[in-house]
Design a protein around this motif. Structure first.
Motif, PDB file in Angstrom:
ATOM      1  N   MET A   3      -2.565   2.273  -2.291  1.00  0.00           N
ATOM      2  CA  MET A   3      -1.291   1.580  -2.481  1.00  0.00           C
ATOM      3  C   MET A   3      -0.686   1.143  -1.156  1.00  0.00           C
ATOM      4  O   MET A   3      -0.027   0.116  -1.071  1.00  0.00           O
ATOM      5  CB  MET A   3      -0.325   2.475  -3.257  1.00  0.00           C
ATOM      6  CG  MET A   3      -0.757   2.655  -4.693  1.00  0.00           C
ATOM      7  SD  MET A   3       0.526   3.345  -5.737  1.00  0.00           S
ATOM      8  CE  MET A   3       0.265   5.086  -5.461  1.00  0.00           C
ATOM      9  N   ALA A   4      -0.955   1.929  -0.117  1.00  0.00           N
ATOM     10  CA  ALA A   4      -0.431   1.566   1.198  1.00  0.00           C
ATOM     11  C   ALA A   4      -1.075   0.281   1.700  1.00  0.00           C
ATOM     12  O   ALA A   4      -0.457  -0.509   2.417  1.00  0.00           O
ATOM     13  CB  ALA A   4      -0.688   2.695   2.192  1.00  0.00           C
TER      14      ALA A   4
ATOM     15  N   GLY B 159       6.266  -8.264   7.068  1.00  0.00           N
ATOM     16  CA  GLY B 159       6.683  -8.040   5.690  1.00  0.00           C
ATOM     17  C   GLY B 159       5.565  -7.652   4.746  1.00  0.00           C
ATOM     18  O   GLY B 159       5.774  -6.921   3.795  1.00  0.00           O
ATOM     19  N   GLY B 160       4.352  -8.161   4.971  1.00  0.00           N
ATOM     20  CA  GLY B 160       3.262  -7.902   4.048  1.00  0.00           C
ATOM     21  C   GLY B 160       2.542  -6.603   4.310  1.00  0.00           C
ATOM     22  O   GLY B 160       1.563  -6.294   3.657  1.00  0.00           O
ATOM     23  N   ARG B 161       3.008  -5.869   5.269  1.00  0.00           N
ATOM     24  CA  ARG B 161       2.321  -4.628   5.604  1.00  0.00           C
ATOM     25  C   ARG B 161       3.097  -3.446   5.091  1.00  0.00           C
ATOM     26  O   ARG B 161       4.285  -3.504   4.877  1.00  0.00           O
ATOM     27  CB  ARG B 161       2.241  -4.476   7.125  1.00  0.00           C
ATOM     28  CG  ARG B 161       1.568  -5.621   7.794  1.00  0.00           C
ATOM     29  CD  ARG B 161       1.832  -5.510   9.292  1.00  0.00           C
ATOM     30  NE  ARG B 161       1.084  -6.525  10.001  1.00  0.00           N
ATOM     31  CZ  ARG B 161      -0.197  -6.417  10.280  1.00  0.00           C
ATOM     32  NH1 ARG B 161      -0.849  -5.352   9.923  1.00  0.00           N
ATOM     33  NH2 ARG B 161      -0.810  -7.372  10.920  1.00  0.00           N
ATOM     34  N   SER B 162       2.416  -2.351   4.951  1.00  0.00           N
ATOM     35  CA  SER B 162       3.136  -1.123   4.712  1.00  0.00           C
ATOM     36  C   SER B 162       3.846  -0.784   6.017  1.00  0.00           C
ATOM     37  O   SER B 162       3.540  -1.332   7.075  1.00  0.00           O
ATOM     38  CB  SER B 162       2.163  -0.005   4.344  1.00  0.00           C
ATOM     39  OG  SER B 162       1.363   0.298   5.456  1.00  0.00           O
ATOM     40  N   MET B 163       4.777   0.133   5.939  1.00  0.00           N
ATOM     41  CA  MET B 163       5.550   0.463   7.143  1.00  0.00           C
ATOM     42  C   MET B 163       4.670   1.024   8.246  1.00  0.00           C
ATOM     43  O   MET B 163       4.818   0.687   9.415  1.00  0.00           O
ATOM     44  CB  MET B 163       6.667   1.435   6.787  1.00  0.00           C
ATOM     45  CG  MET B 163       7.866   0.701   6.222  1.00  0.00           C
ATOM     46  SD  MET B 163       8.838   1.621   5.044  1.00  0.00           S
ATOM     47  CE  MET B 163       9.112   3.150   5.914  1.00  0.00           C
ATOM     48  N   ALA B 164       3.723   1.865   7.850  1.00  0.00           N
ATOM     49  CA  ALA B 164       2.852   2.479   8.860  1.00  0.00           C
ATOM     50  C   ALA B 164       2.034   1.406   9.566  1.00  0.00           C
ATOM     51  O   ALA B 164       1.885   1.411  10.792  1.00  0.00           O
ATOM     52  CB  ALA B 164       1.929   3.482   8.190  1.00  0.00           C
TER      53      ALA B 164
ATOM     54  N   GLY C 211       3.904   7.220 -11.599  1.00  0.00           N
ATOM     55  CA  GLY C 211       4.878   6.139 -11.779  1.00  0.00           C
ATOM     56  C   GLY C 211       4.658   5.034 -10.769  1.00  0.00           C
ATOM     57  O   GLY C 211       4.694   3.844 -11.110  1.00  0.00           O
ATOM     58  N   ALA C 212       4.396   5.417  -9.529  1.00  0.00           N
ATOM     59  CA  ALA C 212       4.169   4.417  -8.482  1.00  0.00           C
ATOM     60  C   ALA C 212       2.904   3.611  -8.775  1.00  0.00           C
ATOM     61  O   ALA C 212       2.864   2.390  -8.595  1.00  0.00           O
ATOM     62  CB  ALA C 212       4.061   5.105  -7.122  1.00  0.00           C
ATOM     63  N   THR C 213       1.878   4.299  -9.268  1.00  0.00           N
ATOM     64  CA  THR C 213       0.645   3.591  -9.609  1.00  0.00           C
ATOM     65  C   THR C 213       0.910   2.557 -10.703  1.00  0.00           C
ATOM     66  O   THR C 213       0.398   1.432 -10.655  1.00  0.00           O
ATOM     67  CB  THR C 213      -0.436   4.586 -10.092  1.00  0.00           C
ATOM     68  OG1 THR C 213      -0.598   5.611  -9.109  1.00  0.00           O
ATOM     69  CG2 THR C 213      -1.758   3.876 -10.309  1.00  0.00           C
ATOM     70  N   GLY C 214       1.730   2.954 -11.667  1.00  0.00           N
ATOM     71  CA  GLY C 214       2.097   2.021 -12.732  1.00  0.00           C
ATOM     72  C   GLY C 214       2.778   0.790 -12.171  1.00  0.00           C
ATOM     73  O   GLY C 214       2.499  -0.340 -12.592  1.00  0.00           O
TER      74      GLY C 214
ATOM     75  N   THR D  62       4.774   6.090   1.360  1.00  0.00           N
ATOM     76  CA  THR D  62       4.353   4.926   0.601  1.00  0.00           C
ATOM     77  C   THR D  62       4.763   5.045  -0.861  1.00  0.00           C
ATOM     78  O   THR D  62       5.245   4.081  -1.459  1.00  0.00           O
ATOM     79  CB  THR D  62       2.818   4.759   0.688  1.00  0.00           C
ATOM     80  OG1 THR D  62       2.458   4.552   2.039  1.00  0.00           O
ATOM     81  CG2 THR D  62       2.361   3.581  -0.140  1.00  0.00           C
ATOM     82  N   VAL D  63       4.574   6.229  -1.429  1.00  0.00           N
ATOM     83  CA  VAL D  63       4.965   6.439  -2.829  1.00  0.00           C
ATOM     84  C   VAL D  63       6.450   6.150  -2.999  1.00  0.00           C
ATOM     85  O   VAL D  63       6.871   5.469  -3.941  1.00  0.00           O
ATOM     86  CB  VAL D  63       4.646   7.884  -3.265  1.00  0.00           C
ATOM     87  CG1 VAL D  63       5.191   8.152  -4.655  1.00  0.00           C
ATOM     88  CG2 VAL D  63       3.143   8.136  -3.214  1.00  0.00           C
TER      89      VAL D  63
END
Length: 573
Positions: free
Chosen positions: A496-497, A13-18, A552-555, A115-116
């Motif tokens: 972000m990833a 859960g705490g990881r990005s999908m990749a 927006g994602a960065t925000g 990721t975005v």
RNA sequence: GCGCCCGUAGCUCAGUGGAUAAGAGCAACGGACUUCGGAUCCGUAGGUCGGGGGUUCGAAUCCUCCCGGGCGCGCCA
């Protein structure tokens, strides 16, 4: 320190999908190699990290070096074995062995663009995980004696406990924040406070007064006395000057003190779920019941008219008194009964955040709990180091007399909640902390909290500006993210990833100072992107839309990380 | 005396046993705006990771000794 969290390898859960996908691939490769007899069968933690340079790939794994010893082979050789067994996967661009034996993964750019999308879809949930599985954890912090306003000395535990709670919530624990009000009848300091309040009340009423030698002589006690006379009238002068009277005054004063402390916590942005009264433990007979239970365990004995607990049998240097000669119970006694109460309320894990003045009692409390049959893994004691205020490089001596800052409230009024929290959280809890008042007051680039908040305000401003120029900002998910390929865009996306793994690490390490550093780092990464990539460009509407999605994602991520700290993310400044 | 914490760039500090490269911020120096917030960005310079020994394929990180600093050591909390 007890390990609350399971190793990262078992956790997705705490990881990005990749990240999660790579762990699966590696697990499969290891399994295949084991079955082929090429690698030994041993438990290992698959840990992915970001290499120091993006040229080295998107993710890096040191598993081959870890396995080198048990396998009896050179790290690079192990890496080769794993690589040969790695299943095919579309997300993998190429995989290579580097340096002493790192396995470096270069992913196709689409995973970053995904990721975005993931950030935008999950919003304030991005970075959160479910590893805690809703297990109930309680964090008790501040818990200053109710004998006066919160002091700068207690200030560190507040933001720390609160932010740690937020971190644990972010990784899926069900967390409660609790403040213990030490208003028990056997609390010597509390009674002394009561005697001090009584002395001030009697002075104001023109009666004979007896301020104890080591009493609380601060001016604030006179204020309490005035309030009490206003609220309760001259009849206060008739209360006897004896132990019962002291306690009565302590309880009266405590109501004012706790109200004041609650107000300060509110200013600090800390909201406790429970304000627990020590007195209730006594009134509900929990103390006596605990003593009976301990007798039954055979860990008590009488000596010199006092009741002792055999903590030496559980690693303590000397046995500890639970009931004094006077019949009064010690803090250790109430701590043991209090811990029972916490477990009875269904918490599986208790975290105590204590000031440095309590460091010495940790071993005896631990030993006492062990003697009482508490699983040592179920409790965790975190002791923070001191805070010093500095101004212009000089240490500010805290003194009421000299008019320098003494209380947490004064600090908050001086520099504000955001700076107070950010500064107090920005250092490792094990380190002494110098709080630079001059810097915290500055509304300029020297002040890190403004730097981070400025990045968020700038993001908001860009989105506002875009709307003003006819770009929609509510359909960012539909943008063509494959247009995001500039190095600074990739860097921002890569950052972000990695964020969910960073949150998981910070929670595991009980380290809220890490999100503080992360927020600074994300702001810098964003500012850099902003410097090289023009976002709004009517000449290139598709690219603009893609970049608006990235902005927006960065925000979102910036708000999330500031949210962990309890620091505001302003739309404009 | 005993215990805990700290010692990393001029200052304040990150750094979870790993990469021919120990990182930020501030301070210093030099650059960048007709356009989305210059509260910004880019660059330069700055290090015996307190010291010695050890463990390891590999140590700022683990162990040990020493030096320096902080905090604590009650039948107070």
């Amino acid at each position: 320190m007890a390990r609350l969290l399971t190793p990262r390898a078992t956790f997705v859960g705490g990881r990005s999908m990749a990240d999660a996908q790579l762990v699966e691939l590696l697990t499969a490769a290891l399994e295949a190699a084991r079955q082929a007899g090429e690698l030994p069968d041993c438990d290992v933690e698959i840990r992915l990290e970001q290499p120091p340079d993006p040229k080295m790939g998107d993710f890096s794994c040191n598993i081959a070096m870890v396995l080198a010893k048990p396998a009896g082979r050179a790290p690079r050789e192990v890496a080769r074995i794993i690589l040969d067994r790695l299943p095919e996967c579309s997300v993998l661009d190429r995989v290579e062995i580097a340096g002493p034996g790192f396995i470096n993964f270069h992913l196709s750019p689409t995973w970053l663009q995904d990721t975005v999308r993931e950030v935008l879809v999950r919003g304030e949930q991005y970075g959160h995980s479910t590893e805690g599985e809703g297990r109930r954890v309680q964090i008790e912090f501040i818990s200053a004696n109710p004998v006066g306003p919160l002091h700068v000395g207690n200030a560190r535990g507040g933001p720390y406990g609160d932010a740690l709670a937020s971190l644990l919530e972010a990784v899926g624990y069900d967390v409660e924040r609790e403040y213990l009000v030490n208003d028990g009848p056997d609390n010597t300091q509390f009674r002394l406070f009561g005697a001090s309040v009584q002395a001030r009340v009697r002075e104001l009423l023109g009666l004979s007064a007896h301020m104890p030698e080591d009493g609380y002589k601060g001016d604030y006690v006179i204020e309490y006395a005035r309030r009490l006379i206003y609220d309760h009238g001259d009849g206060l002068g008739e209360i006897a000057e004896d132990e019962d009277g002291f306690y009565e005054f302590a309880i009266l004063g405590q109501e004012l003190v706790v109200a004041e402390i609650r107000e300060t916590c509110e200013m600090l942005g800390v909201e406790f779920d429970v304000w627990f009264s020590e007195r209730e433990l006594f009134e509900r007979g929990k103390i006596d019941a605990k003593i009976d239970e301990l007798w039954g365990r055979g860990v008590l004995y009488d000596k010199d008219g006092a009741l002792w607990l055999r903590t030496t049998d559980y690693g303590d240097e000397e046995d500890r008194v639970l009931v004094r000669q006077s019949g009064a119970k010690t803090y250790l006694m109430t701590d043991l009964a209090y811990a029972d109460n916490k477990f009875a309320r269904g918490f599986e894990h208790l975290i105590y955040v204590w000031g440095p003045d309590h460091a010495a009692q940790v071993p005896s409390v631990k030993a006492g709990m062990a003697a009482a049959g508490v699983d040592p893994e179920a409790t965790e004691f975190i002791v923070h180091q001191i805070v010093r205020l500095t101004e212009g490089g000089e240490v500010v001596r805290m003194s009421k007399r000299r008019g320098t800052i003494v209380t947490l409230r004064e600090l908050l009024e001086d520099v504000g909640r955001d700076a107070t929290r950010f500064f107090l959280l920005s250092r490792s809890i094990d380190s002494h902390l110098d709080f630079d008042l001059e810097l915290a007051r500055k509304e300029s680039d020297e002040n890190p909290v403004y730097y981070v908040q400025y990045a968020h305000a700038r993001i908001s401003s860009i989105l506002r500006e875009a709307r003003g120029r006819g770009f929609a900002t509510d359909d960012l998910l539909e943008a063509d993210l494959s247009l995001l390929a500039h190095p600074d865009e990739l860097r921002l996306m890569r950052w972000m990833a990695d964020y969910p793994a960073q949150v998981a690490d910070a929670a595991e390490q009980r380290a809220p100072h890490r999100p503080a550093h992360l927020s600074r780092d994300l702001a810098a990464t964003f500012h850099q992107f902003y410097g090289t990539c023009r976002v709004i460009d009517e000449e290139a509407p598709e690219l603009s839309r893609a970049r608006l999605a990235l902005v927006g994602a960065t925000g979102v991520v910036l708000r999330n990380v500031l949210g962990l700290l309890g620091v505001g993310a302003p739309e404009q400044m």
